[in-house]
Enzyme design. Structure first.
Site, PDB file in Angstrom:
ATOM      1  NE  ARG A 188      -6.356  -7.240 -10.401  1.00 31.66           N
ATOM      2  CZ  ARG A 188      -5.116  -6.851  -9.586  1.00 31.66           C
ATOM      3  NH1 ARG A 188      -5.647  -6.843  -7.868  1.00 31.66           N
ATOM      4  NH2 ARG A 188      -4.343  -6.780  -9.543  1.00 31.66           N
ATOM      5  NE  ARG A 189      -2.613 -10.370 -10.588  1.00 31.87           N
ATOM      6  CZ  ARG A 189      -2.276  -9.820  -9.110  1.00 31.87           C
ATOM      7  NH1 ARG A 189      -2.423 -11.389  -8.388  1.00 31.87           N
ATOM      8  NH2 ARG A 189      -1.155  -9.268  -8.789  1.00 31.87           N
ATOM      9  CG  HIS A 196      -1.871   0.994   1.036  1.00 31.30           C
ATOM     10  ND1 HIS A 196      -2.723   0.867  -0.713  1.00 31.30           N
ATOM     11  CD2 HIS A 196      -1.924   2.275   0.907  1.00 31.30           C
ATOM     12  CE1 HIS A 196      -3.607   2.146  -0.287  1.00 31.30           C
ATOM     13  NE2 HIS A 196      -3.395   3.387   0.558  1.00 31.30           N
ATOM     14  CG  HIS A 226      -8.864   2.049  -7.581  1.00 29.54           C
ATOM     15  ND1 HIS A 226      -8.705   3.140  -7.431  1.00 29.54           N
ATOM     16  CD2 HIS A 226      -7.376   1.781  -6.418  1.00 29.54           C
ATOM     17  CE1 HIS A 226      -8.582   3.572  -6.399  1.00 29.54           C
ATOM     18  NE2 HIS A 226      -7.212   2.549  -6.084  1.00 29.54           N
ATOM     19  CG  PHE A 227      -4.210  -0.875 -10.510  1.00 29.38           C
ATOM     20  CD1 PHE A 227      -3.489  -1.004 -11.311  1.00 29.38           C
ATOM     21  CD2 PHE A 227      -4.917  -1.656  -9.547  1.00 29.38           C
ATOM     22  CE1 PHE A 227      -3.337  -2.878 -12.198  1.00 29.38           C
ATOM     23  CE2 PHE A 227      -4.594  -2.943 -10.172  1.00 29.38           C
ATOM     24  CZ  PHE A 227      -4.351  -3.070 -11.571  1.00 29.38           C
ATOM     25  CG  HIS A 228      -5.051   0.921 -15.433  1.00 31.83           C
ATOM     26  ND1 HIS A 228      -5.072  -1.191 -14.992  1.00 31.83           N
ATOM     27  CD2 HIS A 228      -4.144   0.809 -16.613  1.00 31.83           C
ATOM     28  CE1 HIS A 228      -4.074  -1.409 -15.725  1.00 31.83           C
ATOM     29  NE2 HIS A 228      -3.182  -0.818 -16.158  1.00 31.83           N
ATOM     30  CE1 TYR A 257      -2.000   8.079  -0.843  1.00 32.77           C
ATOM     31  CE2 TYR A 257      -1.408   5.385   0.356  1.00 32.77           C
ATOM     32  CZ  TYR A 257      -2.599   6.925  -0.431  1.00 32.77           C
ATOM     33  OH  TYR A 257      -3.945   6.841   0.468  1.00 32.77           O
TER      34      TYR A 257
HETATM   35  C1  HEM Z   1      -0.724   1.134 -22.320  1.00 30.92           C
HETATM   36  C2  HEM Z   1      -2.290   1.341 -21.732  1.00 30.92           C
HETATM   37  C3  HEM Z   1      -2.529  -0.157 -20.783  1.00 30.92           C
HETATM   38  C4  HEM Z   1      -3.417  -1.257 -21.134  1.00 30.92           C
HETATM   39  C5  HEM Z   1      -3.512  -1.153 -22.309  1.00 30.92           C
HETATM   40  C6  HEM Z   1      -2.609  -1.330 -19.710  1.00 30.92           C
HETATM   41  C7  HEM Z   1      -4.192  -2.589 -19.806  1.00 30.92           C
HETATM   42  C8  HEM Z   1      -4.018  -3.809 -18.485  1.00 30.92           C
HETATM   43  C9  HEM Z   1      -5.610  -4.694 -18.422  1.00 30.92           C
HETATM   44  C10 HEM Z   1      -5.879  -5.417 -19.748  1.00 30.92           C
HETATM   45  C11 HEM Z   1      -4.722  -5.205 -16.964  1.00 30.92           C
HETATM   46  C12 HEM Z   1      -5.488  -6.610 -16.598  1.00 30.92           C
HETATM   47  C13 HEM Z   1      -4.956  -7.256 -17.190  1.00 30.92           C
HETATM   48  C14 HEM Z   1      -6.083  -9.075 -16.006  1.00 30.92           C
HETATM   49  O1  HEM Z   1      -6.033  -8.371 -14.677  1.00 30.92           O
HETATM   50  O2  HEM Z   1      -5.490  -9.579 -16.287  1.00 30.92           O
HETATM   51  C15 HEM Z   1      -3.914  -5.001 -16.521  1.00 30.92           C
HETATM   52  C16 HEM Z   1      -3.245  -4.728 -14.742  1.00 30.92           C
HETATM   53  C17 HEM Z   1      -2.206  -3.512 -14.820  1.00 30.92           C
HETATM   54  N1  HEM Z   1      -1.148  -2.334 -15.273  1.00 30.92           N
HETATM   55 FE1  HEM Z   1      -2.099  -2.072 -16.733  1.00 30.92          FE
HETATM   56  N2  HEM Z   1      -2.826  -0.867 -18.985  1.00 30.92           N
HETATM   57  C18 HEM Z   1      -1.699   0.155 -19.955  1.00 30.92           C
HETATM   58  C19 HEM Z   1      -0.904   0.827 -18.637  1.00 30.92           C
HETATM   59  C20 HEM Z   1      -0.467   0.540 -17.670  1.00 30.92           C
HETATM   60  C21 HEM Z   1       0.070   1.451 -16.547  1.00 30.92           C
HETATM   61  C22 HEM Z   1       1.011   3.177 -17.402  1.00 30.92           C
HETATM   62  C23 HEM Z   1       0.678   1.078 -15.330  1.00 30.92           C
HETATM   63  C24 HEM Z   1       1.284   1.543 -14.267  1.00 30.92           C
HETATM   64  C25 HEM Z   1       1.666   2.636 -14.566  1.00 30.92           C
HETATM   65  C26 HEM Z   1       0.125  -0.041 -15.421  1.00 30.92           C
HETATM   66  C27 HEM Z   1      -0.238  -0.759 -14.630  1.00 30.92           C
HETATM   67  C28 HEM Z   1      -0.817  -2.070 -14.054  1.00 30.92           C
HETATM   68  C29 HEM Z   1      -0.899  -3.280 -12.972  1.00 30.92           C
HETATM   69  C30 HEM Z   1       0.032  -2.685 -11.818  1.00 30.92           C
HETATM   70  C31 HEM Z   1      -1.023  -4.297 -13.810  1.00 30.92           C
HETATM   71  C32 HEM Z   1      -1.132  -5.545 -12.949  1.00 30.92           C
HETATM   72  C33 HEM Z   1      -0.919  -6.272 -13.700  1.00 30.92           C
HETATM   73  C34 HEM Z   1      -1.365  -7.422 -11.991  1.00 30.92           C
HETATM   74  O3  HEM Z   1      -3.081  -7.878 -11.736  1.00 30.92           O
HETATM   75  O4  HEM Z   1      -0.950  -8.254 -11.554  1.00 30.92           O
HETATM   76  N3  HEM Z   1      -0.492  -0.020 -16.584  1.00 30.92           N
HETATM   77  N4  HEM Z   1      -2.997  -3.949 -17.165  1.00 30.92           N
HETATM   78 CU    CU Z   2      -3.810  -0.228  -0.741  1.00 31.20          CU
END
Ligand code: HEM
Ligand code: CU
Ligand code: CU
Lengths: 534, 150
Positions: free
Chosen positions: A428-429, A214, A365-367, A218
């Site tokens: 998710r995932r 968490h 949320h985190f996006h 921050y």
């Molecule tokens: C280019 C644009 C982006 C797209 C299209 C995108 C798409 C996605 C998608 C579809 C997931 C979910 C996959 C799943 O849960 O099965 C994901 C997870 C995630 N994304 Fe992105 N994302 C983008 C940019 C970013 C950026 C800029 C960050 C952070 C700076 C980010 C951080 C994350 C994180 C931390 C997860 C979680 C991974 C996990 O569940 O282990 N994403 N993203």
């Molecule tokens: Cu948190």
């Protein structure tokens, strides 16, 4: 004074960050399309989880940390007008890069599809964990470098801490509060697991992980907020509404950003309800500094309009410089962060959490938070940092204006669809949302809408990488005195500037919030599970 | 901090948050509690799954979660009022979510999770049970079905 060494550090760190952003974004697109039924691109499950691990690690940890390190060196050296220790600085950069290369190699080799949360007993290759350890070591040396220089400055001047420096120091303090959790997990549990097959207690490991996980948010967010405080008054030709309230906000972040990690474990069996409830309330407290930030920045915007003689109640919104890419990017970051914050209050609610836990709501949320409030702010700030640090002019000025608008539109679509799908229970995932045809049709429709938003978002990212990459390589030389971005203040220090007092208080709160859950976990007796490959 | 706008803004924030905390406290008294009870269960192979109606409308449902299945894979409940779930993972971390309800719990290996679900009286039909925590390549295939008959 000459900042060659500091600027070289910032240049390497920022170019490395941009490269990682480009690679991570590519994986994001592949993932998104795989999750969309009937899209032409479909990764196989092991490719998907390789991609998801790379996306999470490279974007959430590496892109943010490297950009932040580059920014921190720039801010500290110029705002305080001091040099940093050459050997420590170089050592920290080399260690951090080596660590990242090791971890990335482990991920790309396909042996470490454990995602960026790497929950045991799923076992990655030892290289994955060793790389992370070295990266963390590098960041600790980095933090020490900054603090040593700061202490030297403080002894010499005895003046109040300027606001951007305050933000950078807060960021590093939070990193130092948070990282012991993951360091303990990795060194005590995960490295022995991957080297000697030692069983690991999952509840214990998860609690250490989220102790880190968490406050990590921050660590990402505070540099973005610092950039907001820095740019907004300069873009509007005014002063911050208050210099004191931002410091109060930073201090509240120091106090409350760490003792809240259990809000990621509300549905974990094994942690008593009263401790979950306590950390739920503590999480609400850490929204206060975000509210204060919103107030100060909005008040600053309105103030600049009134100073120019504006009378109408909401006229200031229209008068803002919406065609300025830095302003527009920051404003969009703030708007989407507001929604991220409201959603965050829902996530952090002791009871409501069960509705959204591990659904795409969380991804939505985190996006909004890390992938927009933080990433978009870093992107548009680069349009100033590239001239200031690299002494290169941005080549395609019009694209810098288009880019934040596209990101905002794309993210709004992507994130809204994922939030709603999460309320319908979409997990998710997962590489395939069809579940053998059992999936409700609303999941499929929302996944398709999200894909449209995600593609727009990705195009914006490509424009950014293209524009900043070509500008760094081929931009016209500009001679800019970066020190002139900062004004010299010489105020007397107050209690707000006595950071050590606040750190001690923070440690006390952290101990109070965590001692009981850990006592419960250890007194019950651990139940370690043997490791298994992904 | 002498500015009157700052003071009144802080007052508003504190009022909003106090209301939220009050709402949380209310929420804890109307039934839903996070699934927090557990017992260590290292002898995972002795765990027996199954569905038993222990009183009219009160079921005890024991579930094994493992890569990549839930056992039992179809759970049929007739006029359920209360369901006591006991779930154990035999290998890695899994999730247990009944889509469209507030049943959502992490299933930790070698820990048995125990929690009670008060089934809303209008709920009937077929519900998807999915694993909502990544557990390996077969994770998207890890699901089961709950059928509520009334
Ligand atoms: C280019 C644009 C982006 C797209 C299209 C995108 C798409 C996605 C998608 C579809 C997931 C979910 C996959 C799943 O849960 O099965 C994901 C997870 C995630 N994304 Fe992105 N994302 C983008 C940019 C970013 C950026 C800029 C960050 C952070 C700076 C980010 C951080 C994350 C994180 C931390 C997860 C979680 C991974 C996990 O569940 O282990 N994403 N993203
Ligand atoms: Cu948190
Ligand atoms: Cu699973």
């Amino acid at each position: 004074m000459n900042f060659k060494l500091e600027d070289r550090f910032s240049k390497i760190a920022i170019v490395f960050a941009f490269t990682v952003l480009a690679i991570g974004g590519m994986f994001g697109l592949l993932q998104l399309l795989t999750r969309t039924p009937y899209s032409p691109i479909q990764l196989s499950p092991d490719q998907y989880y390789l991609s998801l691990t790379a996306h999470g690690v490279l974007l959430a940890i590496v892109w943010t940390a490297f950009f932040i390190m580059g920014l921190a060196v720039f801010v500290i050296s110029r705002e305080l007008n001091i040099n940093l220790n050459k050997y420590l600085l170089q050592g920290s950069l080399i260690l951090s890069i080596v660590g990242v290369i090791m971890t990335t190699a482990a991920i790309l080799s396909g042996t470490s599809n454990v995602l960026y949360t790497f929950y045991p007993p799923m076992n990655a290759s030892a290289l994955f964990y060793l790389g992370l350890t070295i990266l963390i070591l590098g960041t600790w040396i980095f933090a020490a470098t900054i603090f040593l220089a700061f202490i030297r400055w403080k002894k010499a001047t005895k003046s109040a801490i300027p606001i951007a420096t305050f933000g950078v120091l807060t960021t590093l303090i939070i990193w130092l509060e948070a990282t012991p959790g993951v360091a303990i997990e990795v060194i005590k549990d995960l490295i022995p697991m991957s080297l000697f097959n030692t069983p690991v207690d999952v509840l214990e490991a998860r609690t250490y992980f989220w102790y880190f996980g968490h406050p990590l948010v921050y660590f990402w967010l505070l540099p973005a907020i610092t950039l907001w405080y820095f740019f907004i008054p300069r873009l509007l030709n005014t002063k911050l509404y208050s210099e004191r309230l931002p410091k109060v906000a930073f201090i509240l972040f120091i106090l409350f950003s760490t003792p809240v990690g259990i809000h990621h474990q509300f549905v974990d069996p094994g942690i008593a309800n009263q401790y979950k409830f306590l950390q739920s309330v503590l999480t609400y407290l850490v929204t206060i500094p975000s509210f204060l930030t919103a107030f100060t920045l909005l008040a600053t915007m309105e103030k600049s309009y009134r100073e120019r003689g504006g009378k109408s109640l909401f006229g200031w919104i229209k008068e803002l410089p919406w065609r300025d890419s830095v302003f527009a990017g920051i404003a969009f970051s703030m708007i989407l962060f507001a929604f991220g914050g409201i959603g965050g209050i829902i996530n952090a609610s002791y009871t409501l959490n069960a509705l959204v836990h591990n659904t795409t709501w969380i991804v939505g949320h985190f996006h909004l938070t890390v992938a927009t409030a933080v990433t978009l702010t870093f992107m548009v700030s680069s349009y100033v940092l590239i001239p200031a640090i690299f002494n290169k002019a941005i080549i395609f000025k019009k694209l810098t204006v288009l880019q934040p608008y596209l990101w905002f539109i794309g993210m709004t679509i992507f994130s809204t669809a994922f939030h709603i799908a999460g309320l319908y229970g979409m997990p998710r995932r997962t590489a395939d949302i069809l579940y053998g045809g059992l999936a409700p049709s609303i999941w499929i429709e929302l996944a398709q809408i999200a894909a449209i938003g995600g593609v727009i978002l990705w195009v914006s990212g490509v424009i950014f990488i293209f524009n900043s990459g070509t500008s760094i390589l081929k931009g016209a030389h500009v001679a800019m005195d970066a020190g002139s971005l900062f004004e010299k203040v010489n105020e007397k220090e107050t209690i707000l500037d006595r950071i050590s007092v606040w750190v001690i208080l923070a440690i006390i709160i952290i101990i109070l919030a965590y001692v009981f859950p850990f006592l419960q976990i250890y007194s019950r007796g651990l139940s370690p599970a043997p490791p298994l490959p992904p | 901090m002498t500015d009157k706008f700052e003071i009144s803004f802080i007052a508003v924030v504190i009022a909003i948050l106090s209301f939220f905390v009050y709402a949380l406290l209310q929420g804890t008294t109307i039934g839903y509690q996070p699934p927090s009870a557990c017992s260590v269960y290292p002898a995972v192979n002795t765990f027996k799954s199954g569905v038993v109606e222990i009183q009219p409308g009160v079921y005890e449902v024991r579930i094994v979660a493992a890569r990549y299945y839930f056992d039992p894979s179809t759970i049929i409940l007739k006029n359920p009022k209360k369901v006591i779930f006991e779930i154990l993972s035999k290998d890695v971390l899994h999730g247990f979510e009944i889509v469209g309800t507030n049943v959502n719990v992490m299933v930790l290996p070698y820990y048995q999770a125990t929690f009670t679900w008060d089934v809303p009286s209008e709920l009937k039909g077929n519900f998807m049970i999915i694993c909502n925590e990544y557990c390996g390549n077969g994770h998207p295939n890890m699901y089961a079905e709950l059928i509520i008959e009334r």
